[in-house]
Design an enzyme around this catalytic site. Structure first.
Site, PDB file in Angstrom:
ATOM      1  N   PHE A 295      43.274  40.722  51.211  1.00  0.00           N
ATOM      2  CA  PHE A 295      42.736  40.336  52.513  1.00  0.00           C
ATOM      3  C   PHE A 295      41.597  41.247  52.953  1.00  0.00           C
ATOM      4  O   PHE A 295      41.262  41.310  54.131  1.00  0.00           O
ATOM      5  CB  PHE A 295      43.851  40.341  53.562  1.00  0.00           C
ATOM      6  CG  PHE A 295      44.917  39.324  53.297  1.00  0.00           C
ATOM      7  CD1 PHE A 295      44.753  37.999  53.682  1.00  0.00           C
ATOM      8  CD2 PHE A 295      46.088  39.672  52.635  1.00  0.00           C
ATOM      9  CE1 PHE A 295      45.724  37.050  53.415  1.00  0.00           C
ATOM     10  CE2 PHE A 295      47.067  38.723  52.376  1.00  0.00           C
ATOM     11  CZ  PHE A 295      46.888  37.415  52.768  1.00  0.00           C
TER      12      PHE A 295
ATOM     13  N   THR B 169      41.430  29.903  51.240  1.00  0.00           N
ATOM     14  CA  THR B 169      42.188  31.053  50.750  1.00  0.00           C
ATOM     15  C   THR B 169      43.687  30.755  50.713  1.00  0.00           C
ATOM     16  O   THR B 169      44.368  31.070  49.737  1.00  0.00           O
ATOM     17  CB  THR B 169      41.921  32.273  51.631  1.00  0.00           C
ATOM     18  OG1 THR B 169      42.100  31.906  53.002  1.00  0.00           O
ATOM     19  CG2 THR B 169      40.512  32.798  51.442  1.00  0.00           C
TER      20      THR B 169
ATOM     21  N   CYS C 199      40.732  40.675  56.945  1.00  0.00           N
ATOM     22  CA  CYS C 199      41.015  39.341  57.483  1.00  0.00           C
ATOM     23  C   CYS C 199      41.874  39.415  58.746  1.00  0.00           C
ATOM     24  O   CYS C 199      43.013  39.888  58.699  1.00  0.00           O
ATOM     25  CB  CYS C 199      41.713  38.504  56.418  1.00  0.00           C
ATOM     26  SG  CYS C 199      42.210  36.874  56.992  1.00  0.00           S
TER      27      CYS C 199
END
Length: 464
Positions: free
Chosen positions: A405, A275, A412
């Protein structure tokens, strides 16, 4: 896994066929991008049938915000994440909501991402970045941006997570763990994509047989690292592995077992490096193609770091790169590297569209479409403009319209880690090098577990 929505129907692209459903218009190499292309005119919620599996997609910011309501909805596991469980087990990213180890791991690891903990990771990030620059300075010709950013972020997360160096910048060939991890991960992805097809069970067994040695090697290496650390006893380290091994839950006194620790390490390795490398790659792509934006970024970097091209940002300086943060945010708006998440209701509920949704039903929030909803982002939503994230333009924006996120309690946990690393690296790259792109290159997106520019190269020269 079946997602029948009690037989309700949604808009779908033309060309549906008996048995195969909407497969004929899909691109198996680019499932997300081909879905985006087919979604035109279908409205805020639509469906695709792949054999006997129904995929329901949400594309509007308003409906995505409704699904982000934690009092009504929670995380669901899409077929891709269910397949990933065979690789990463009940890690933070792949655990079901009712698995108790998820909540235990989340509570134990939250202190690992506080400001004090981030201060300890800062020099590790700087050292890994310097190794990347040394390899660039020793090379000739253009650099493969996505590949090099991925090597960098893999080293950073492995060193901060469990103090292990994979030698990405010192070995002639990748450490055997890297291709084994990638092969095991791709095997799970293939199984997830085949799930709805006739004969999928037989094909899955064949995939398992071909890739069993990769999974076994990955598991064995991490289990050995965990066992060695346990054997060290008092020689504790302040990395994520040390926290998981040595820290009991403050209320219950529970600790994670070794199997779940392995799953958490795999989760951080997989989700934590691709990511961030994708975010950096997209930021460098858009900056390198726009001299005016690059000049603004250079001005900020030069003002904060000063005249020395080898200057390293201090921990306190990283949050001061506000324009670089906007560049990263805008890249993640257009191409969120984790491009979708699934949601299910906690109890049967009726959506604002009039559709009834039960706890066993799930919908995929398509972030590249939500992030381009003209109702929120304007008629130029497809254009790259970091100033969208300036304070004056961000004020009053629709809640939950920007979610790179994830959302809610399952979003996250390493968001601040990723942003700190990305800003630090971007600042150093821009202070150290002039970047020249191939003028003939057109952005191509490869779809792995995450999104990444494909074939994007830059020529580097020392910046004066």
């Amino acid at each position: 896994m079946r997602n029948d929505w009690s037989g309700q129907h949604f808009p779908h692209p033309p060309g549906r066929r008996p048995v195969v459903g909407d497969v004929l218009g899909a691109d198996p190499a680019q499932p997300l991008q081909s879905t985006m292309r087919r979604a035109g005119g279908l409205g805020p919620i639509f469906e695709l049938h792949v054999f006997d599996q129904k995929f329901v997609f949400v594309s509007s910011a308003e409906l995505a915000a409704e699904l982000a309501d934690e009092s009504r909805f929670q995380k669901a596991l899409s077929p891709a994440l269910v397949a990933l469980r065979e690789f990463a087990g009940a890690g933070l990213f792949t655990a079901y909501n009712d698995e108790t180890d998820w909540a235990l791991a989340h509570d134990l690891l939250r202190p690992a991402f506080t400001r004090d903990s981030m201060r300890g990771y800062h020099p590790i990030m700087l050292a890994a970045a310097q190794e990347l620059f040394d390899s660039w300075d020793a090379g000739t010709g253009p650099v493969d941006v996505a590949a090099d950013m991925t090597r960098l972020t893999m080293e950073t997360i492995s060193r901060t997570a469990f103090s292990h160096d994979f030698g990405s910048f010192s070995r002639a060939e990748p450490h055997p763990f890297i291709p084994a991890m990638i092969a095991a991960l791709r095997a799970g992805q293939r199984k997830g994509s085949l799930n709805a097809m006739p004969g999928s069970a037989l094909m899955a067994r064949r995939i398992d047989k071909r890739n069993a040695h990769h999974q076994a090697y990955v598991d064995r290496l991490l289990d050995d690292i965990i066992a060695e650390r346990r054997a060290e006893g008092a020689a504790k380290k302040d990395d994520l592995l040390g926290i998981m091994l040595d820290t009991p839950h403050p209320q219950t006194g529970e600790k994670l077992d070794d199997l779940n620790i392995r799953h958490q390490i795999l989760t951080f390795l997989v989700a934590g490096h691709e990511t961030t490398s994708g975010a950096l790659s997209f930021a460098l792509y858009y900056l390198s193609r726009n001299p005016a934006l690059m000049a603004t970024a250079h001005e900020e970097v030069d003002r904060i770091l000063g005249p020395d091209r080898d200057a390293e940002p201090t921990f306190e300086q990283v949050p001061k790169f506000r324009y670089l943060r906007r560049v990263l945010d805008e890249g993640l708006r257009l191409w969120p590297t984790a491009p979708a998440f699934a949601r299910s209701p906690r109890a049967t509920t009726t959506l604002s569209t009039g559709h009834v949704m039960r706890p066993q039903d799930w919908a995929l929030v398509m972030l590249p479409m939500v992030h381009r909803d003209p109702a929120v982002w304007g008629p130029d939503a497809d254009e790259f403009d970091p100033d969208r994230f300036s304070p004056e333009r961000s004020r009053g924006r629709v809640a939950h319209s920007y979610k790179p996120f994830g959302t809610g309690e399952r979003s996250c946990i390493g968001r601040q880690f990723a942003l700190h690393e990305a800003i630090l690296v971007l600042a150093r790259v821009l202070r150290r090098y002039d970047l020249t792109p191939d003028p003939g290159y057109e952005l191509r997106i490869t779809e792995r577990l995450t999104l990444m520019p494909e074939g994007f190269e830059l020529w580097l020269s020392p910046r004066r």
